[in-house]
Scaffold this motif. Structure first.
Motif, PDB file in Angstrom:
ATOM      1  N   GLN A 193       0.822  -1.211   0.000  1.00 47.85           N
ATOM      2  CA  GLN A 193       0.000   0.000   0.000  1.00 47.85           C
ATOM      3  C   GLN A 193       0.860   1.267   0.000  1.00 47.85           C
ATOM      4  OE1 GLN A 193      -3.516  -0.139   0.058  1.00 47.85           O
ATOM      5  NE2 GLN A 193      -3.541   2.070  -0.233  1.00 47.85           N
ATOM      6  N   ALA A 194       1.908   1.305   0.797  1.00 47.76           N
ATOM      7  CA  ALA A 194       2.759   2.497   0.894  1.00 47.76           C
ATOM      8  C   ALA A 194       3.442   2.792  -0.433  1.00 47.76           C
ATOM      9  CB  ALA A 194       3.793   2.312   2.006  1.00 47.76           C
ATOM     10  N   ASP A 195       3.928   1.764  -1.106  1.00 45.76           N
ATOM     11  CA  ASP A 195       4.577   1.971  -2.395  1.00 45.76           C
ATOM     12  C   ASP A 195       3.558   2.432  -3.439  1.00 45.76           C
ATOM     13  OD1 ASP A 195       7.073   1.847  -3.911  1.00 45.76           O
ATOM     14  OD2 ASP A 195       6.062   0.274  -5.059  1.00 45.76           O
ATOM     15  N   ALA A 196       2.361   1.881  -3.402  1.00 49.19           N
ATOM     16  CA  ALA A 196       1.308   2.302  -4.333  1.00 49.19           C
ATOM     17  C   ALA A 196       0.968   3.779  -4.121  1.00 49.19           C
ATOM     18  CB  ALA A 196       0.059   1.438  -4.153  1.00 49.19           C
ATOM     19  N   GLU A 197       0.949   4.216  -2.884  1.00 53.27           N
ATOM     20  CA  GLU A 197       0.674   5.626  -2.591  1.00 53.27           C
ATOM     21  C   GLU A 197       1.799   6.524  -3.089  1.00 53.27           C
ATOM     22  OE1 GLU A 197      -0.158   5.718   1.601  1.00 53.27           O
ATOM     23  OE2 GLU A 197      -2.017   4.577   1.332  1.00 53.27           O
ATOM     24  N   ALA A 198       3.040   6.061  -2.975  1.00 52.65           N
ATOM     25  CA  ALA A 198       4.179   6.838  -3.490  1.00 52.65           C
ATOM     26  C   ALA A 198       4.083   6.975  -5.005  1.00 52.65           C
ATOM     27  CB  ALA A 198       5.494   6.165  -3.091  1.00 52.65           C
ATOM     28  N   ILE A 199       3.693   5.907  -5.679  1.00 56.63           N
ATOM     29  CA  ILE A 199       3.531   5.968  -7.126  1.00 56.63           C
ATOM     30  C   ILE A 199       2.377   6.893  -7.489  1.00 56.63           C
ATOM     31  CG2 ILE A 199       2.860   4.612  -9.164  1.00 56.63           C
ATOM     32  CD1 ILE A 199       4.593   2.347  -8.022  1.00 56.63           C
ATOM     33  N   GLU A 200       1.300   6.831  -6.753  1.00 56.48           N
ATOM     34  CA  GLU A 200       0.151   7.702  -7.020  1.00 56.48           C
ATOM     35  C   GLU A 200       0.556   9.175  -6.897  1.00 56.48           C
ATOM     36  OE1 GLU A 200      -3.725   8.741  -8.070  1.00 56.48           O
ATOM     37  OE2 GLU A 200      -2.682   6.830  -8.256  1.00 56.48           O
TER      38      GLU A 200
END
Length: 126
Positions: free
Chosen positions: A55-62
């Motif tokens: 989830q944290a990496d997905a948020e960074a990409i977003e």
């Protein structure tokens, strides 16, 4: 992000799993095709790591997506979130779908742009 570096394709697949409306676990046809070509070229075997959700990496990409050009952002959304086929992506972006290198070049450019933003952010925060 975890200690082990994941390639940008895996990270974008994770982003898509988190932000896809159906939240289904899957891999876009485009990403699967490009990853298969890369694995064949490098002689690698696929790993099971692609199914975990970070989830944290997905948020960074977003967050990084907001800084991309409209065309690169749309390319990644169409390929990863919408899971459109390469010819449909080309049609929507006004790209020629032949030769295939036109699509692959645009796709890799979009991946590289988001990866550069993520790497720059990692250097600033880490």
């Amino acid at each position: 992000m975890t200690e082990d570096r994941r390639d940008i394709g895996s990270r974008l697949e994770n982003w898509a799993r988190v932000y896809r409306p159906q939240r289904q676990i899957g891999v876009s046809a485009t990403a699967k095709f490009c990853d298969q070509l890369q694995r064949e070229a490098e002689g690698e075997k696929p790993s099971g790591e692609r199914r975990k959700v970070d989830q944290a990496d997905a948020e960074a990409i977003e967050r990084a997506m907001r800084l991309l050009s409209h065309r690169d952002r749309l390319m990644l959304k169409l390929c990863y979130i919408d899971q459109d086929r390469p010819e449909a992506v080309c049609r929507k972006l006004g790209l020629s779908h032949r030769p295939a290198t036109i699509f692959v070049t645009a796709f890799r450019k979009a991946q590289g742009a988001v990866e550069l933003l993520l790497n720059n952010n990692d250097r600033m925060t880490g």
